[in-house]
Design a protein around this motif. Structure first.
Motif, mmCIF file in Angstrom:
data_model
loop_
_atom_site.group_PDB
_atom_site.id
_atom_site.type_symbol
_atom_site.label_atom_id
_atom_site.label_comp_id
_atom_site.label_asym_id
_atom_site.label_seq_id
_atom_site.Cartn_x
_atom_site.Cartn_y
_atom_site.Cartn_z
ATOM 1 N N MET A 122 -36.236 26.481 1.697
ATOM 2 C CA MET A 122 -34.941 26.093 1.133
ATOM 3 C C MET A 122 -34.202 25.092 2.014
ATOM 4 S SD MET A 122 -32.286 29.249 1.619
ATOM 5 C CE MET A 122 -31.718 29.807 3.216
ATOM 6 N N TYR A 123 -34.535 25.055 3.316
ATOM 7 C CA TYR A 123 -33.889 24.098 4.209
ATOM 8 C C TYR A 123 -34.562 22.731 4.161
ATOM 9 C CZ TYR A 123 -31.495 28.133 6.195
ATOM 10 O OH TYR A 123 -30.724 29.251 6.363
ATOM 11 N N GLU A 124 -35.793 22.687 3.688
ATOM 12 C CA GLU A 124 -36.542 21.429 3.626
ATOM 13 C C GLU A 124 -36.613 20.855 2.212
ATOM 14 O OE1 GLU A 124 -39.725 22.076 7.273
ATOM 15 O OE2 GLU A 124 -40.416 22.315 5.208
ATOM 16 N N GLU A 125 -36.173 21.626 1.236
ATOM 17 C CA GLU A 125 -36.273 21.234 -0.164
ATOM 18 C C GLU A 125 -35.771 19.809 -0.396
ATOM 19 O OE1 GLU A 125 -37.209 22.105 -4.191
ATOM 20 O OE2 GLU A 125 -37.568 23.295 -2.378
ATOM 21 N N PRO A 126 -36.515 18.990 -1.142
ATOM 22 C CA PRO A 126 -36.039 17.639 -1.439
ATOM 23 C C PRO A 126 -34.684 17.676 -2.155
ATOM 24 C CG PRO A 126 -38.344 17.870 -2.057
ATOM 25 C CD PRO A 126 -37.847 19.241 -1.713
ATOM 26 N N ARG A 127 -33.770 16.867 -1.671
ATOM 27 C CA ARG A 127 -32.427 16.781 -2.266
ATOM 28 C C ARG A 127 -32.159 15.335 -2.683
ATOM 29 N NH1 ARG A 127 -31.648 22.260 -2.714
ATOM 30 N NH2 ARG A 127 -32.006 23.277 -0.694
ATOM 31 N N PHE A 128 -31.382 15.189 -3.738
ATOM 32 C CA PHE A 128 -31.079 13.853 -4.248
ATOM 33 C C PHE A 128 -30.056 13.171 -3.349
ATOM 34 C CE2 PHE A 128 -32.592 16.246 -7.935
ATOM 35 C CZ PHE A 128 -33.655 15.430 -8.298
ATOM 36 N N THR A 129 -30.306 11.899 -3.046
ATOM 37 C CA THR A 129 -29.491 11.186 -2.068
ATOM 38 C C THR A 129 -28.218 10.597 -2.683
ATOM 39 O OG1 THR A 129 -30.842 9.206 -2.418
ATOM 40 C CG2 THR A 129 -31.453 10.657 -0.587
ATOM 41 N N THR A 130 -28.338 9.874 -3.770
ATOM 42 C CA THR A 130 -27.180 9.245 -4.426
ATOM 43 C C THR A 130 -27.441 9.277 -5.920
ATOM 44 O OG1 THR A 130 -27.059 7.754 -2.524
ATOM 45 C CG2 THR A 130 -25.624 7.244 -4.370
ATOM 46 N N ILE A 131 -27.293 10.457 -6.524
ATOM 47 C CA ILE A 131 -27.770 10.705 -7.872
ATOM 48 C C ILE A 131 -27.043 9.874 -8.928
ATOM 49 C CG2 ILE A 131 -26.245 12.667 -8.347
ATOM 50 C CD1 ILE A 131 -30.004 12.281 -9.260
ATOM 51 N N GLY A 132 -25.882 9.313 -8.600
ATOM 52 C CA GLY A 132 -25.173 8.476 -9.557
ATOM 53 C C GLY A 132 -25.865 7.160 -9.854
ATOM 54 N N MET A 133 -26.785 6.741 -8.968
ATOM 55 C CA MET A 133 -27.433 5.454 -9.216
ATOM 56 C C MET A 133 -28.934 5.438 -8.946
ATOM 57 S SD MET A 133 -25.900 3.192 -6.100
ATOM 58 C CE MET A 133 -26.139 3.627 -4.387
ATOM 59 N N THR A 134 -29.489 6.533 -8.396
ATOM 60 C CA THR A 134 -30.917 6.544 -8.109
ATOM 61 C C THR A 134 -31.480 7.955 -8.252
ATOM 62 O OG1 THR A 134 -32.598 6.122 -6.410
ATOM 63 C CG2 THR A 134 -30.439 6.810 -5.637
ATOM 64 N N ASP A 135 -32.776 8.042 -8.582
ATOM 65 C CA ASP A 135 -33.438 9.353 -8.650
ATOM 66 C C ASP A 135 -34.121 9.691 -7.325
ATOM 67 O OD1 ASP A 135 -35.675 7.685 -8.637
ATOM 68 O OD2 ASP A 135 -36.620 8.593 -10.391
ATOM 69 N N GLU A 136 -33.869 8.898 -6.279
ATOM 70 C CA GLU A 136 -34.493 9.151 -4.984
ATOM 71 C C GLU A 136 -34.112 10.528 -4.450
ATOM 72 O OE1 GLU A 136 -34.822 6.616 -0.952
ATOM 73 O OE2 GLU A 136 -32.882 7.573 -1.251
ATOM 74 N N SER A 137 -35.107 11.229 -3.921
ATOM 75 C CA SER A 137 -34.840 12.486 -3.222
ATOM 76 C C SER A 137 -35.596 12.487 -1.899
ATOM 77 C CB SER A 137 -35.233 13.697 -4.067
ATOM 78 O OG SER A 137 -36.633 13.790 -4.202
ATOM 79 N N CYS A 138 -35.030 13.183 -0.924
ATOM 80 C CA CYS A 138 -35.629 13.236 0.408
ATOM 81 C C CYS A 138 -35.669 14.674 0.908
ATOM 82 C CB CYS A 138 -34.821 12.395 1.403
ATOM 83 S SG CYS A 138 -34.889 10.617 1.092
ATOM 84 N N ALA A 139 -36.797 15.042 1.496
ATOM 85 C CA ALA A 139 -36.904 16.311 2.207
ATOM 86 C C ALA A 139 -36.333 16.127 3.606
ATOM 87 C CB ALA A 139 -38.357 16.752 2.273
ATOM 88 N N THR A 140 -35.903 17.228 4.226
ATOM 89 C CA THR A 140 -35.427 17.187 5.605
ATOM 90 C C THR A 140 -36.310 18.083 6.454
ATOM 91 O OG1 THR A 140 -33.154 16.859 4.836
ATOM 92 C CG2 THR A 140 -33.441 17.549 7.122
ATOM 93 N N VAL A 141 -36.714 17.582 7.616
ATOM 94 C CA VAL A 141 -37.513 18.378 8.542
ATOM 95 C C VAL A 141 -36.788 18.449 9.886
ATOM 96 C CG1 VAL A 141 -39.694 17.818 7.417
ATOM 97 C CG2 VAL A 141 -38.880 16.411 9.297
ATOM 98 N N TYR A 142 -37.171 19.437 10.682
ATOM 99 C CA TYR A 142 -36.464 19.741 11.917
ATOM 100 C C TYR A 142 -37.477 19.882 13.048
ATOM 101 C CZ TYR A 142 -33.372 21.151 8.149
ATOM 102 O OH TYR A 142 -32.629 21.163 6.990
ATOM 103 N N GLY A 143 -37.087 19.486 14.252
ATOM 104 C CA GLY A 143 -38.011 19.656 15.354
ATOM 105 C C GLY A 143 -37.535 19.000 16.634
ATOM 106 N N TYR A 144 -38.470 18.951 17.592
ATOM 107 C CA TYR A 144 -38.165 18.449 18.927
ATOM 108 C C TYR A 144 -38.928 17.158 19.199
ATOM 109 C CZ TYR A 144 -36.380 23.177 19.345
ATOM 110 O OH TYR A 144 -35.697 24.348 19.144
#
Length: 202
Positions: A122-144
């Motif tokens: 749920m923390y990495e799930e792809p989320r929509f970046t600017t849904i008003g003008m694009t269908d782009e979505s990005c996952a988020t990853v975490y690390g060192y």
């Protein structure tokens, strides 16, 4: 609920295309809606597939023995004719897992190596970046992140400065600089928690 009547592809570019989506809503209002997308063809649009596959990956990387600095990029962006602070990020290639993309992209943009921290999906799930003008979505990853900063692997089209920001610098950036939205939220999170990844275990 609104319905889509037709889709027309208007451009044929490598990284981003424009589509004209015609539709109407439950009130009978007809729309001509412009959509920017990473999709190469109409059948690849999220409108067509119904799937939320990540186009890109955003990298929340902490650096240093004390894990007290966050890896940022200060990048020139044409839409604002200036520099903006962002989290390192990049596109996910076809057939590539977004975790693999994160390791590759961080190395290309910064020269640094990346060790992923396991996270609940749920923390990495792809989320929509600017849904008003694009269908782009990005996952988020975490690390060192570790190693030495280098621009030897950077794309020649990119103008990027790598910043290893401690908490004092993060506060300055938030007060004084242009910052992307996802970067701003990540910096607020970094400032709020001594262990920035503690929430991943909750």
């Amino acid at each position: 609920m609104a319905k889509i009547d037709s889709i027309e592809k208007l451009t044929d570019n490598r990284f981003l295309n424009m589509y004209l989506v015609k539709g109407h809503n439950s009130k009978g209002y007809h729309s001509n809606y412009m959509v920017a997308s990473r999709a190469e063809q109409i059948e690849d649009l999220k409108i067509s597939t119904g799937k939320n596959t990540p186009d890109g990956v955003i990298i929340y990387a902490v650096y240093g023995e004390k894990k007290d600095r966050v890896v940022l990029v200060r990048q020139y962006r044409y839409p604002i004719n200036g520099f903006v602070y962002e989290m390192p990020a990049g596109l996910v290639e076809k057939g590539e897992d977004y975790h693999e993309a994160a390791v590759r992209e961080l190395h290309e943009e910064t020269g640094l190596d990346f060790e992923l921290v396991p996270a609940d999906p749920m923390y990495e799930e792809p989320r929509f970046t600017t849904i008003g003008m694009t269908d782009e979505s990005c996952a988020t990853v975490y690390g060192y992140a570790s190693g030495e900063i280098s621009d030897a692997y950077a794309e020649p089209s990119e103008e990027i400065q790598v910043v290893l920001a401690d908490r004092e610098e993060c506060r300055r950036i938030l007060r004084e600089e242009r910052v992307s939205l996802n970067c701003a939220y990540s910096l607020m999170h970094f400032l709020g928690d001594e262990d920035p990844f503690a929430f991943l275990g909750k």
